[in-house]
Each structure stands twice: as structure tokens, then as C-alpha cells.
Scaffold this motif. Structure first.
Motif, PDB file in Angstrom:
ATOM      1  N   LEU A  44      42.394  -2.618  51.120  1.00 25.71           N
ATOM      2  CA  LEU A  44      42.014  -2.607  49.709  1.00 25.71           C
ATOM      3  C   LEU A  44      40.759  -3.445  49.486  1.00 25.71           C
ATOM      4  CD1 LEU A  44      42.472  -2.206  46.646  1.00 25.71           C
ATOM      5  CD2 LEU A  44      44.062  -4.136  46.747  1.00 25.71           C
ATOM      6  N   GLN A  45      40.751  -4.641  50.045  1.00 26.31           N
ATOM      7  CA  GLN A  45      39.611  -5.541  49.884  1.00 26.31           C
ATOM      8  C   GLN A  45      38.333  -4.892  50.417  1.00 26.31           C
ATOM      9  OE1 GLN A  45      39.629  -9.176  52.315  1.00 26.31           O
ATOM     10  NE2 GLN A  45      39.241 -10.350  50.447  1.00 26.31           N
ATOM     11  N   HIS A  46      38.412  -4.305  51.595  1.00 23.32           N
ATOM     12  CA  HIS A  46      37.253  -3.649  52.199  1.00 23.32           C
ATOM     13  C   HIS A  46      36.836  -2.417  51.401  1.00 23.32           C
ATOM     14  CE1 HIS A  46      34.599  -1.667  55.000  1.00 23.32           C
ATOM     15  NE2 HIS A  46      35.469  -0.709  55.240  1.00 23.32           N
ATOM     16  N   SER A  47      37.785  -1.581  51.029  1.00 21.49           N
ATOM     17  CA  SER A  47      37.444  -0.350  50.305  1.00 21.49           C
ATOM     18  C   SER A  47      36.787  -0.667  48.972  1.00 21.49           C
ATOM     19  CB  SER A  47      38.703   0.507  50.097  1.00 21.49           C
ATOM     20  OG  SER A  47      39.202   0.956  51.345  1.00 21.49           O
ATOM     21  N   LEU A  48      37.306  -1.676  48.271  1.00 23.94           N
ATOM     22  CA  LEU A  48      36.691  -2.062  47.004  1.00 23.94           C
ATOM     23  C   LEU A  48      35.281  -2.604  47.236  1.00 23.94           C
ATOM     24  CD1 LEU A  48      36.891  -2.450  43.950  1.00 23.94           C
ATOM     25  CD2 LEU A  48      37.975  -4.672  44.380  1.00 23.94           C
ATOM     26  N   GLY A  49      35.086  -3.343  48.317  1.00 25.50           N
ATOM     27  CA  GLY A  49      33.746  -3.816  48.650  1.00 25.50           C
ATOM     28  C   GLY A  49      32.782  -2.657  48.865  1.00 25.50           C
ATOM     29  N   VAL A  50      33.243  -1.625  49.579  1.00 28.65           N
ATOM     30  CA  VAL A  50      32.404  -0.452  49.831  1.00 28.65           C
ATOM     31  C   VAL A  50      32.130   0.294  48.524  1.00 28.65           C
ATOM     32  CG1 VAL A  50      32.253   1.746  51.065  1.00 28.65           C
ATOM     33  CG2 VAL A  50      33.210  -0.257  52.206  1.00 28.65           C
ATOM     34  N   VAL A  51      33.127   0.355  47.649  1.00 32.72           N
ATOM     35  CA  VAL A  51      32.940   0.997  46.345  1.00 32.72           C
ATOM     36  C   VAL A  51      31.862   0.263  45.544  1.00 32.72           C
ATOM     37  CG1 VAL A  51      34.027   1.401  44.098  1.00 32.72           C
ATOM     38  CG2 VAL A  51      35.236   2.022  46.200  1.00 32.72           C
ATOM     39  N   LYS A  52      31.941  -1.062  45.482  1.00 33.89           N
ATOM     40  CA  LYS A  52      30.982  -1.837  44.699  1.00 33.89           C
ATOM     41  C   LYS A  52      29.567  -1.710  45.262  1.00 33.89           C
ATOM     42  CE  LYS A  52      34.127  -5.295  42.769  1.00 33.89           C
ATOM     43  NZ  LYS A  52      34.455  -6.739  42.675  1.00 33.89           N
ATOM     44  N   LEU A  53      29.456  -1.756  46.581  1.00 31.87           N
ATOM     45  CA  LEU A  53      28.143  -1.573  47.198  1.00 31.87           C
ATOM     46  C   LEU A  53      27.601  -0.165  46.925  1.00 31.87           C
ATOM     47  CD1 LEU A  53      28.799  -3.353  50.608  1.00 31.87           C
ATOM     48  CD2 LEU A  53      27.141  -4.082  48.875  1.00 31.87           C
ATOM     49  N   SER A  54      28.478   0.832  47.010  1.00 34.38           N
ATOM     50  CA  SER A  54      28.075   2.222  46.756  1.00 34.38           C
ATOM     51  C   SER A  54      27.605   2.396  45.318  1.00 34.38           C
ATOM     52  CB  SER A  54      29.240   3.172  47.049  1.00 34.38           C
ATOM     53  OG  SER A  54      29.586   3.141  48.420  1.00 34.38           O
ATOM     54  N   TYR A  55      28.299   1.736  44.393  1.00 35.84           N
ATOM     55  CA  TYR A  55      27.904   1.822  42.979  1.00 35.84           C
ATOM     56  C   TYR A  55      26.506   1.234  42.795  1.00 35.84           C
ATOM     57  CZ  TYR A  55      28.383   1.816  37.903  1.00 35.84           C
ATOM     58  OH  TYR A  55      28.208   2.063  36.560  1.00 35.84           O
ATOM     59  N   THR A  56      26.246   0.098  43.426  1.00 38.54           N
ATOM     60  CA  THR A  56      24.924  -0.529  43.326  1.00 38.54           C
ATOM     61  C   THR A  56      23.851   0.357  43.941  1.00 38.54           C
ATOM     62  OG1 THR A  56      25.917  -2.721  43.373  1.00 38.54           O
ATOM     63  CG2 THR A  56      23.581  -2.579  43.933  1.00 38.54           C
ATOM     64  N   ILE A  57      24.164   0.950  45.085  1.00 36.50           N
ATOM     65  CA  ILE A  57      23.221   1.872  45.736  1.00 36.50           C
ATOM     66  C   ILE A  57      22.901   3.037  44.802  1.00 36.50           C
ATOM     67  CG2 ILE A  57      22.969   3.552  47.615  1.00 36.50           C
ATOM     68  CD1 ILE A  57      24.639   1.593  49.357  1.00 36.50           C
ATOM     69  N   SER A  58      23.920   3.559  44.125  1.00 40.59           N
ATOM     70  CA  SER A  58      23.714   4.713  43.244  1.00 40.59           C
ATOM     71  C   SER A  58      22.894   4.347  42.009  1.00 40.59           C
ATOM     72  CB  SER A  58      25.056   5.322  42.832  1.00 40.59           C
ATOM     73  OG  SER A  58      25.737   4.492  41.903  1.00 40.59           O
ATOM     74  N   GLU A  59      22.906   3.075  41.617  1.00 38.77           N
ATOM     75  CA  GLU A  59      22.061   2.643  40.502  1.00 38.77           C
ATOM     76  C   GLU A  59      20.596   2.610  40.913  1.00 38.77           C
ATOM     77  OE1 GLU A  59      23.873  -1.112  39.160  1.00 38.77           O
ATOM     78  OE2 GLU A  59      24.459  -0.019  37.355  1.00 38.77           O
ATOM     79  N   TYR A  60      20.344   2.234  42.154  1.00 41.44           N
ATOM     80  CA  TYR A  60      18.968   2.169  42.646  1.00 41.44           C
ATOM     81  C   TYR A  60      18.441   3.563  42.975  1.00 41.44           C
ATOM     82  CZ  TYR A  60      14.854   0.593  45.191  1.00 41.44           C
ATOM     83  OH  TYR A  60      13.555   0.386  45.610  1.00 41.44           O
ATOM     84  N   TYR A  61      19.271   4.352  43.693  1.00 41.35           N
ATOM     85  CA  TYR A  61      18.890   5.727  44.031  1.00 41.35           C
ATOM     86  C   TYR A  61      19.581   6.655  43.036  1.00 41.35           C
ATOM     87  CZ  TYR A  61      17.304   3.584  48.393  1.00 41.35           C
ATOM     88  OH  TYR A  61      16.666   2.800  49.314  1.00 41.35           O
ATOM     89  N   SER A  62      18.932   6.853  41.896  1.00 42.05           N
ATOM     90  CA  SER A  62      19.595   7.510  40.770  1.00 42.05           C
ATOM     91  C   SER A  62      19.849   9.005  40.980  1.00 42.05           C
ATOM     92  CB  SER A  62      18.772   7.307  39.492  1.00 42.05           C
ATOM     93  OG  SER A  62      17.449   7.811  39.671  1.00 42.05           O
ATOM     94  N   ASP A  63      19.232   9.595  41.997  1.00 38.99           N
ATOM     95  CA  ASP A  63      19.472  11.021  42.262  1.00 38.99           C
ATOM     96  C   ASP A  63      20.776  11.264  43.024  1.00 38.99           C
ATOM     97  OD1 ASP A  63      17.174  11.782  40.972  1.00 38.99           O
ATOM     98  OD2 ASP A  63      15.951  11.881  42.795  1.00 38.99           O
ATOM     99  N   LEU A  64      21.400  10.205  43.513  1.00 34.69           N
ATOM    100  CA  LEU A  64      22.663  10.375  44.225  1.00 34.69           C
ATOM    101  C   LEU A  64      23.751  10.862  43.279  1.00 34.69           C
ATOM    102  CD1 LEU A  64      22.786   7.140  46.440  1.00 34.69           C
ATOM    103  CD2 LEU A  64      22.306   9.473  47.204  1.00 34.69           C
TER     104      LEU A  64
END
Length: 202
Positions: free
Chosen positions: A78-98
């Protein structure tokens, strides 16, 4: 004399490191906010198919993410998956076409195969299916089974969307020598690989 204890006579957290239960609950509530924010109806239905199953959700939040490498404790998945989710969300804010919904869904589900790959007693060990099949392929199969179940209930699920999501699961280790079944073939898959790599290493 001595005798072997049965499972009701000991607490696995006395032998294997574990997140406190209130911390597990806090992390899970945070994960649910990302699930609730998914706007794509088919991806939302798939996540509900998984997480409305109490047996699945309980296993998801109490499974370790590894035997020794990273997040190797009860609640680690859970801890790892949530970390990956949060990082993915940040990535999607920077690369808005994702496609944010696809990326976040992949992040939430990328390691579900570990639920069937690991067993926790007085140590973290691998199950037979974990040894012989591995969590990446297990996760791909599990997602396809859930999508088939949705279709049997009359819920439509796009074939291309299914392929893309499953590709993300199969490629999230990023390199063949690291256990990936495929190399990431489109931007969301590449982003998931990078988020998973960062959370597992940092």
C-alpha cells in the motif's frame, strides 16, 4: 515440551516489520481519494470491481511489497503503490498530454500480483505462483479476469483500453533484465515505469 503455535496464537508483526494499523488506514483513505477522482467510467468500474471486494482490499493494504529490496513490511505494498500514484499524478501535471486516469489506474494496480506472490508468516516468503509465474504476469491475468467479469455483467470495456492497461502492468519494470515482459511502448507506460523505479529506489 515444545509444540508449534497455530496461526491464532501469535501476531506476525512480532516477527515481520509492519506499519501501524492506523497508518495503514490513513494511507488507504488517501488512496481512495485517487480512486474516487477517476473520471473515466470504464477505469472507475474496474477499480470498484477490485476494491469493493473486502477480501481483496484487506490483502492489498496488508501485503508487503518485497521480501528484502523495498517496502518489505506488512502494509508495504500500500505504501509503495500510493507513492507511485502520487509520483504519477505529479508527472501528469507536468506532462499534461498524458492520460491521467489511465496512468493513475495503472499505478494503483501495477503491483496487485504481489498479493498472490507473497505470503507472510514469521517471515515474508514467496508462494508457488509467485515463484513460478511472478507478480507481473499474475497482475496482468487478474486485470483481464476482472474486465471479463465486468463484461459478463453487461459493462462495456474498450479492447484498446484493456490492452494499454495490461501493457503498463507487463512493462512497469521497464527493462527485460529487470523482469519486464515488455518494454514500455507509450508515454503512460514510460511514466509508470519511472514512478515505480523512483519509489522503489529512493
Amino acid at each position: 515440551g515444545l509444540r508449534r503455535c497455530n496461526e491464532q496464537e501469535y501476531d506476525t508483526s512480532d516477527f515481520v516489520a509492519a506499519l501501524p494499523e492506523d497508518e495503514i488506514n490513513r494511507l488507504y483513505k488517501s488512496l481512495l481519494t485517487y480512486i474516487d477522482a477517476i473520471e473515466h467510467p470504464q477505469l472507475g468500474a474496474l477499480l470498484k470491481e477490485f476494491f469493493e471486494d473486502e477480501k481483496f482490499s484487506d490483502a492489498y493494504i496488508h501485503t508487503p511489497s518485497a521480501m528484502s529490496h523495498h517496502h518489505n513490511l506488512i502494509g508495504g505494498n500500500l505504501q509503495h503503490s500510493l507513492g507511485v500514484v502520487k509520483l504519477s499524478y505529479t508527472i501528469s501535471e507536468y506532462y499534461s498530454d498524458l492520460d491521467r486516469d489511465l496512468l493513475i489506474t495503472g499505478a494503483i494496480l501495477h503491483d496487485i500480483g504481489k498479493i498472490k506472490s507473497y505470503q507472510t508468516t514469521t517471515t515474508i516468503g514467496r508462494t508457488d505462483i509467485g515463484n513460478f509465474i511472478g507478480h507481473i504476469v499474475i497482475g496482468d491475468r487478474w486485470i483481464r479476469e476482472k474486465i471479463s467479469s465486468l463484461r459478463e455483467k453487461g459493462v462495456s470495456f474498450d479492447d484498446t483500453l484493456e490492452m494499454k492497461l495490461c501493457h503498463m502492468i507487463l512493462s512497469h519494470h521497464g527493462r527485460l533484465e529487470s523482469g519486464a515482459a515488455k518494454l514500455p511502448a507509450f508515454p503512460e507506460a514510460a511514466a509508470l515505469f519511472q514512478a515505480d523505479l523512483m519509489d522503489s529506489q529512493v
